[in-house]
Structures are given as structure tokens and as C-alpha cells.
Scaffold this motif. Structure first.
Motif, PDB file in Angstrom:
ATOM      1  N   ARG A  71      15.783   2.619  -3.277  1.00 29.23           N
ATOM      2  CA  ARG A  71      15.813   3.803  -2.132  1.00 29.23           C
ATOM      3  C   ARG A  71      17.390   4.548  -1.824  1.00 29.23           C
ATOM      4  N   TYR A  74       3.618   9.999   7.222  1.00 28.46           N
ATOM      5  CA  TYR A  74       4.883  10.128   6.462  1.00 28.46           C
ATOM      6  C   TYR A  74       6.763   9.617   7.221  1.00 28.46           C
ATOM      7  N   PHE A 114       7.772  13.510  -2.594  1.00 25.81           N
ATOM      8  CA  PHE A 114       6.615  13.974  -1.544  1.00 25.81           C
ATOM      9  C   PHE A 114       6.325  15.218  -1.183  1.00 25.81           C
ATOM     10  N   THR A 171       2.570  14.596  -3.050  1.00 19.96           N
ATOM     11  CA  THR A 171       1.774  13.704  -2.478  1.00 19.96           C
ATOM     12  C   THR A 171       1.325  14.930  -1.089  1.00 19.96           C
ATOM     13  N   LYS A 182      -2.511  12.092  -8.957  1.00 18.22           N
ATOM     14  CA  LYS A 182      -1.590  11.089  -9.331  1.00 18.22           C
ATOM     15  C   LYS A 182      -0.788  11.633 -10.644  1.00 18.22           C
ATOM     16  N   ARG A 228      13.919  16.731  -5.530  1.00 16.65           N
ATOM     17  CA  ARG A 228      12.602  16.890  -4.230  1.00 16.65           C
ATOM     18  C   ARG A 228      12.440  18.153  -3.973  1.00 16.65           C
ATOM     19  N   GLU A 267       9.749   8.505  -4.666  1.00 14.45           N
ATOM     20  CA  GLU A 267       8.185   8.909  -3.450  1.00 14.45           C
ATOM     21  C   GLU A 267       9.057  10.038  -2.753  1.00 14.45           C
ATOM     22  N   ASN A 268      10.828   9.788  -2.261  1.00 18.35           N
ATOM     23  CA  ASN A 268      11.046  10.889  -2.173  1.00 18.35           C
ATOM     24  C   ASN A 268      10.884  12.521  -3.046  1.00 18.35           C
ATOM     25  N   MET A 281      11.630   5.688   1.902  1.00 18.58           N
ATOM     26  CA  MET A 281      10.674   5.629   0.943  1.00 18.58           C
ATOM     27  C   MET A 281      11.528   5.317   0.017  1.00 18.58           C
ATOM     28  N   ASN A 282      11.195   5.606  -1.578  1.00 18.58           N
ATOM     29  CA  ASN A 282      12.575   4.705  -3.176  1.00 18.58           C
ATOM     30  C   ASN A 282      12.535   6.672  -3.197  1.00 18.58           C
ATOM     31  N   ASP A 301       3.819  12.297 -11.149  1.00 18.00           N
ATOM     32  CA  ASP A 301       4.238  11.378 -11.685  1.00 18.00           C
ATOM     33  C   ASP A 301       5.010  12.317 -13.103  1.00 18.00           C
TER      34      ASP A 301
END
Lengths: 440, 351
Positions: B129, A341, B97, B100, B106, B145, B93-94, B89-90, B110
Motif C-alpha cells: 500500500r 473508486y 487505475f 481500469t 484484465k 501511474r 491497483e494505483n 489501493m495497493n 496486468d
């Protein structure tokens, strides 16, 4: 302010650009142009690279027969005729034939022609001043002989005139056809490409080339990436040792490197002895079987490219901001997730570079193959570049076909160009080269 | 969760950076590690996160000894100075992470991401981004994050250093708000005393790998244990006068200054001392008169700053409300508030 200053600045810029432009033209553009020019000729050792002359040879007659020229014309071309004309008389005089005899020939046989030597000689024997010796008679007869066979004509016009003279009723276009075929110099042609398209070998070599490039490229990139990442995670002392070790294929002179592979794989070589000791089939692994020959070819080239990839990838890895790796560590990413990643996305540009650069250099590379399997066994490991090299520059028959070789090279250039464009599109090069918007 | 560091020692290439440090961070509090660069505050932070390992000592998260665990297994959230957002990553996604890589499903991811984005006020930025965000927005993403997987401790490494002055003020209160709302234990590393004082429950001041003092901002300001701490807190900073003890007074002979030592009686005459006077304790009002010349004057709008040079060359700083303005070169006779002055021994200890 003086209005001329912007103009001067432009000239200065041009002056600075000149060396680059000259190099670009001389070493990049010109070779491609010359290759393109040669590709549309039939240049070979036989034709030479300067102009030629026109000559009908026995070989030419045979090939014309094969190409379906009618037998009558062929026969006529091959024959000699004897015509009593002013030129013949001059020639006889120059050959030292008795002057009286010449005069008699001129008076009695003027403008007559004979289709064979015997008929002409029979006629000559009836003349009063004929020479007593048969040899002299033959010399006299020879002066009047007219033939196109093995006569060198400087221009097409002379050849056509001679042909017209020889052939009574030539079929439509035969004169032109024979004259064209009799040219010994090079001509413009698209035959090279047509021949390549229909030759059964072509597609086999294309297949070989695709196989070779894809597998070697995969080896280059994957092994290079693997080595770079593993050495990246090693302590620095160990990693520099391994880096140097993996550089060896790259820094060893190519001939020496090939010789080492020969020692490694040939009869009584390293692998041979090991295989023998283990009771496995022992043979010349380099040329002994198709599978082992391909393995050797891919490994030989693969290790060279892998070390190249490793250097590039290692540099790129060190350029990844260390906070990115720390961040992914504290975010809980395992080593594999970190590679997947964080590291690989950061490696997009170097991977593109190595992939495209190696594709192009592998497409045009033949030296390692030439030095190891030489395309064998048979022509199973012959790739396009090796075939082009052999065709144009290194041929057993001795007739180097520059034109055909250049055509093959030109196809390679075209394929390379298309692939470059595809790669640039695929990796969105422009986006990648734009200024990063995030600060590190 | 309470974090405790016991007998922590760290050396880099043989150079000791931290020597035998002990520190306890209480559950739910926000603690600042404050000190000049090179004092070991970032090292301490990275050791708590597991990026650096301890050479000696023990690190406890609650009852759990995590000294030997890699950062992946520690459950910490870190906000780096440059945010270290993943540029490819947008925002979604950041933030997602950490979840993930933990392979959460999922729907959970979310929900969690949207909840934390709402908390940090970046719900409308999830598709962008990092390159399309302002510094403050990147900061919020980095916070989100760090918080998304509900870490045991939130670690902030100079989080405001890369922001401009206005954003710094805004994010200062934002980070504090988010920390209070989540009730997370947090450690803030900074060299900016204003940041430390305004955001944190307690401050640990560090110097050369040691914690000099650990206290609430107010206590630390009003009751510094050393001249270093007194000098580090306060803007404009405290000024020091050098002198000796003389008949239960702090005495600077050349200018005939005598400040009674009050509670600190019994110091042998002739002992070298330092007197710390904060700018707000020196001015037209007070009890001990000092004469000097205005050597520097700066207008800040609501207040004016002055440096007053005394006859022996030492300088006292003063902060005065605007209105009655003194000019450079004016001779003034001002007063030290002797009860608020700090007396330090020559080696910096508070007496």
C-alpha cells in the motif's frame, strides 16, 4: 529529583478525569444499571416502588382459582369463622357490648368455634343475658369473627400465621403460595423475560422494529450520501442553499415537524386533496392503511436522519485531498467512477459512523412514531421502543408496568451493544483509527 | 506530441494570473516551467492537464484542439507534488487505475502495469500500500501511474519538493531516464533552478504570468535576456552593481570603477545601468581591479564562497577553489572578468 513527583502527577490526572468519570457514571452507566435492576422486578403502578403489605382479596382468590389452587382451600379462605378466645372478648368489650353478656360468653362458650355467623348467633341467643336488639347481638358476634379476607398484614409471618389459623388441612405449599401471591409490593422476578418470550405480540413488534430500522437506516445513509455528493459537485452558492434546505427537518422542533406531517397526510390535507383531484384513493394516509402508515413513518424519520448524514458526509467530502480528485480526473475516471473508486473508500469512516449511530438511535427512537401514527393502524407500526415506552410510562389502562418496560429497554440495550461490536468488527475500526501512513 | 498554447489567459476571481501566454513544447522534449511561487507555472500545468480551464486561448495537442475537453478526455499523465496516490489501493491497483477506468481487459492491464513497473523499478512493490512505501518509492509509483496509459504529455508538478536531498538527486536522474526511454513529451514545474537545468531540454522562465525567456539551460545561463533571468539561474547567484554609462564604460564613480562596455558602444553618458557579475567571474584573476573587504566566507569543501563588500557598500560574490583561503575582514584586490559581465538597462533588459 523528588521521587514523589510521578505519584503527584497521577493524582492530578485523576483529578482532571473526575468530572468525566462522574458524568460517565451518572448519565451513562447508572441508567443502564437501574434499567437492569428494574427489569428483574414486577414493579408497576399497582405495586409502587417502595415495599408493600400482604392482603388476600376477592380478585386474588379468583386468580388463584385460575392458577389451579384447590377449591376447598379457596372456599376456606373466603369464609369467616367465629372463635371465642381472649382476643375476641377484648374486642367485644371495646365495641361496648354489655359486660355481663361478655362474661357469659366467656364462661359458656370459651374455646368453641363456629363456621358460620348464623350458627354462632343461634348459640348466642340461648344465653340468658343476650341483648334484646338483633343489631347488638350482631355487634357482639362480629367481635369474634375471624377472616383473612381483605385484612392487611404488615409482614409475611403474620399473613402465614393467619392462613394457618384459617385453613384446617392446607395442601402442601399452599400457605407459602397464597402468602406470596397476596404480597402487594414488588418482587424480584424473571417473569418479564419469560412473558416477553412467549407473548405472540413480541415477535410481531420485533419484526416491525427490524423492518423500521433497516428501511429508515437505508434511507438515512443512501439519501444522505446522495445529497452530500450531489451538493459536493454543485457550485458552492447552490450547494449551501440546498444544504440549508435539507437541514430543515433536523432543525424543526420535533412536535412541529410531526404536526406538519399530519397536515400533509391527514384527511383534507395536502396529499389527500391532490389524490382526490387526481382521482386516486384519498384517505388519511398517516393511519389509513398499513402501507401508507409505514411509508409515513419511514419518511418522517428518514428525512431527519438523512439531513444528519448529509452534514457529516459533506464535511468528510471536503476533507478528501483535492489532489486525489484531480488525479482521478486526469486518470480518466468518470464522475461515477470517481465516486465509486475514490470518494466512497474515503467515506468509509463517516459511513460507519452514521450507520452505527443511526442504527442505535433508530432502535431506541419512538417519538416521531408516537406523534404521528402512534403505532397504528392497530399496532402495525408499533416498534419495540414505542411498546416499551407505552408499557412503562404511557399506558391507557393506567397500570404502568415499570418492570416489564425496563425489561424491554434492557433487551434494547443488549441488542445495541451487540450491534456496536458487530459494526466495529465489520468496519475494522482499529485499523481505521490508526495514524495514516501516507502524507497529504 | 507537440503541445502548443496560444494566447492563453487565466484569471482567478477577477485576478489575472496568466495574460496572453504563448508556449510551444516540442515533441519528445522535457520543458521546465521555472519561476518563483505565484508566477503562474502550476496554473499553466493544470491548464494543460484540464484541471483548470482556459478563460481565453487555445491548447493544441498535436493537431487536436483540446481547449474545451475535460481532463478525462485529454490523455495526460500528471505527477502531483504530494503524489496523490490512492491510499486504499495497493501499488498495482494505483498504477492500473487509469486502465481500469478505461475498462481494458484484465490481461492487458496486468501486462501494461508490470511493464511500467519494471521501467520504474518497482516490480517488487506491487502488493504494497502507499502507506508502506518511502517517499522515493511513492514518487516512482506516481510516475508509473502517470505513464501507464501512454499519455500525450507527462506533467510533473514540483515532483521532487517532498523528497530529502539524497533522494532528490537520485530521482532527478531517474525521471530524466524514464522520460528519455519513453520519449514522452514532458513539462516539469519547479522553483528550483538546479532541477530545471539538470533535467530539462529547455527552460521557460516565468515571472508574474509571463514567460520571460525560453532557452536551453546552457544558453539561458550564458545569455540571459533580463536581469531577472540572470538572477534566477546560477548558484551562488549573480551579483549586481549599479552605475552609469560614462565614455563607453560602466562607471561607479564613488569607487572609481570603470568597466569598458565593449560591444555596447554608443550608450548616452549618464544612462543608469546595472552590471551583472557571476561569482566565477570575480576573483584574483581578471582584468578590472576592484578593492574590497571579505564580508562573508563560507567553506563548501571543494570551493569557498566569499562576499566582498566594496567601499560604496555594494557586494560582489565570488567562488574560489579551496586552498588559498581568505578570512573574514581581509582586504582583497580582486578582478572582474569584464568580457563575461552582463550589462543591463535600469529596467532589467540585457544590452
Amino acid at each position: 529529583m523528588r521521587t514523589s513527583s510521578p505519584h503527584r502527577a497521577n493524582l492530578l490526572g485523576l483529578a482532571f478525569m473526575t468530572p468525566a468519570m462522574v458524568l460517565l457514571l451518572g448519565f451513562f452507566f447508572l441508567p443502564v444499571v437501574l434499567t437492569s435492576v428494574f427489569a428483574f422486578t414486577n414493579m408497576s403502578t399497582a405495586t409502587g416502588i417502595s415495599g408493600g403489605s400482604y392482603i388476600v382479596t376477592g380478585n386474588l382468590l379468583r386468580s388463584l382459582t385460575d392458577e389451579g389452587l384447590d377449591a376447598k382451600t379457596i372456599e376456606a379462605l373466603g369464609q369467616s369463622s367465629y372463635v371465642i378466645d381472649q382476643a375476641g372478648l377484648e374486642k367485644a368489650r371495646a365495641a361496648g357490648v354489655d359486660a355481663k353478656f361478655i362474661t357469659e360468653i366467656g364462661e359458656r362458650l370459651k374455646d368453641r368455634s363456629f363456621t358460620s355467623a348464623s350458627a354462632f348467633e343461634r348459640e348466642l341467643k340461648t344465653l340468658p343475658s343476650r341483648p334484646t336488639r338483633v343489631r347488638d347481638l350482631k355487634i357482639a358476634a362480629g367481635a369474634f369473627e375471624q377472616s383473612v379476607l381483605n385484612v392487611r398484614y404488615a409482614s409475611r409471618g403474620e399473613m402465614e400465621a393467619a392462613l394457618l389459623h384459617m385453613l384446617e388441612n392446607p395442601p402442601q405449599g399452599a400457605i407459602e403460595r397464597i402468602a406470596t401471591a397476596s404480597y402487594t409490593g414488588w418482587t424480584w422476578t424473571t417473569e418479564n423475560f419469560k412473558n416477553l418470550l412467549v407473548a405472540p405480540d413480541t415477535w410481531r413488534i420485533v419484526g416491525n422494529t427490524v423492518f423500521y430500522v433497516v428501511l429508515t437506516l437505508a434511507f438515512n445513509v443512501l439519501v444522505g450520501l446522495f445529497l452530500a455528493i450531489t451538493t459536493f459537485y454543485l457550485p458552492s452558492a447552490g450547494s449551501s442553499f440546498f444544504s440549508v434546505l435539507w437541514l430543515l427537518p433536523r432543525i424543526t422542533p420535533v412536535v412541529l415537524y410531526a404536526v406538519m406531517w399530519k397536515w400533509f397526510t391527514w384527511e383534507d390535507g395536502f396529499v389527500f386533496n391532490i389524490a382526490q383531484d387526481l382521482g386516486l384513493p384519498a384517505f388519511n394516509y398517516m393511519k389509513g392503511s398499513v402501507a401508507s402508515a409505514w411509508t409515513v413513518v419511514i419518511l418522517v424519520n428518514g428525512f431527519v436522519g438523512a439531513s444528519f448524514g448529509m452534514i457529516l458526509f459533506s464535511g468528510a467530502l471536503k476533507a478528501i485531498p483535492v489532489q486525489q480528485l484531480w488525479a482521478s480526473d486526469v486518470d480518466g475516471a468518470s464522475r461515477w467512477q470517481q465516486i465509486r473508486y475514490i470518494i466512497l473508500p474515503h467515506m468509509r469512516w463517516p459511513i460507519l459512523f452514521v450507520t452505527s449511530y443511526q442504527t442505535l438511535s433508530l432502535l431506541s427512537s419512538y417519538e416521531q412514531i408516537w406523534l404521528t401514527t402512534n403505532g397504528g393502524p392497530g399496532s402495525t407500526t408499533t416498534v419495540w421502543a414505542l411498546e416499551a415506552f407505552k408499557t412503562a410510562l404511557n399506558n391507557y389502562t393506567g397500570n404502568l408496568q415499570y418492570g416489564l418496560g425496563a425489561a424491554m429497554a434492557l433487551i434494547l440495550v443488549a441488542v445495541g451493544l451487540v450491534l456496536s461490536i458487530v459494526y466495529l468488527r465489520l468496519f475494522r475500526f482499529d485499523e481505521m483509527m490508526s495514524k495514516p501512513k501516507i502524507e497529504f | 506530441m507537440q503541445i502548443s498554447i496560444n494566447n492563453f489567459t487565466k484569471t482567478f476571481d477577477g485576478t489575472p494570473v496568466i495574460d496572453d501566454m504563448n508556449l510551444t513544447i516540442r515533441d519528445g522534449e522535457m520543458l521546465a516551467l521555472l519561476g518563483p511561487s505565484g508566477c503562474g507555472k502550476s496554473t499553466t500545468l493544470f491548464t494543460i492537464s484540464g484541471i483548470h480551464r482556459m478563460d481565453k486561448g487555445q491548447l493544441m495537442f498535436g493537431d487536436r484542439d483540446v481547449s474545451g475537453l475535460p481532463s478525462q478526455k485529454r490523455n495526460v499523465g500528471v505527477v502531483f507534488q504530494n503524489y496523490a496516490l490512492y491510499p486504499h489501493m495497493n501499488v498495482f491497483e494505483n498504477i492500473a487505475f487509469p486502465l481500469t477506468v478505461r475498462k481494458d481487459n484484465k490481461a492487458d492491464i496486468d501486462r501494461e502495469v508490470r511493464a511500467i513497473a519494471a521501467l520504474t523499478h518497482i516490480s517488487e512493490l506491487l502488493e504494497r500500500r502507499p502507506g508502506q512505501l518511502s517517499g522515493g518509492q511513492q514518487q516512482r509509483v506516481a510516475l508509473a501511474r502517470a505513464l501507464v496509459r501512454k499519455p500525450d504529455v507527462l506533467l510533473l508538478d514540483e515532483p521532487l519538493a517532498n523528497l530529502d536531498a539524497k533522494l532528490r538527486l537520485e530521482m532527478r536522474s531517474e525521471i530524466r531516464r524514464i522520460q528519455l526511454e519513453t520519449g514522452i513529451t514532458a513539462v516539469l514545474v519547479t522553483h528550483d533552478q538546479v532541477e530545471a537545468m539538470s533535467m530539462c531540454d529547455r527552460i521557460a522562465i516565468m515571472k508574474k504570468g509571463e514567460i520571460v525567456q525560453i532557452d536551453t539551460p546552457a544558453d539561458m545561463y550564458s545569455n540571459p535576456r533580463t536581469s531577472f533571468v540572470a538572477g534566477f539561474l546560477g548558484n551562488p547567484p549573480i551579483s549586481f552593481l549599479s552605475g552609469i554609462a560614462m565614455e563607453n564604460s560602466f562607471s561607479v564613480a564613488p569607487i572609481k570603477l570603470r568597466v569598458p562596455l565593449g560591444a555596447h558602444e554608443g550608450i548616452a553618458d549618464g544612462t543608469q545601468l546595472k552590471l551583472g557579475v557571476r561569482p566565477e567571474h570575480f576573483g584574483p584573476e581578471g582584468d578590472i581591479a576592484v578593492e574590497g573587504k571579505i564580508a562573508f566566507a563560507e567553506t563548501q569543501g571543494r570551493e569557498n564562497l566569499y562576499d566582498v563588500a566594496l567601499a560604496d557598500g555594494s557586494v560582489l560574490r565570488s567562488i574560489q577553489p579551496a586552498g588559498r583561503n581568505w578570512a573574514l575582514g581581509d582586504t582583497v584586490r580582486w578582478f572582474i572578468d569584464s568580457k563575461s559581465a552582463f550589462v543591463f538597462s535600469d529596467d532589467g533588459r540585457r544590452l
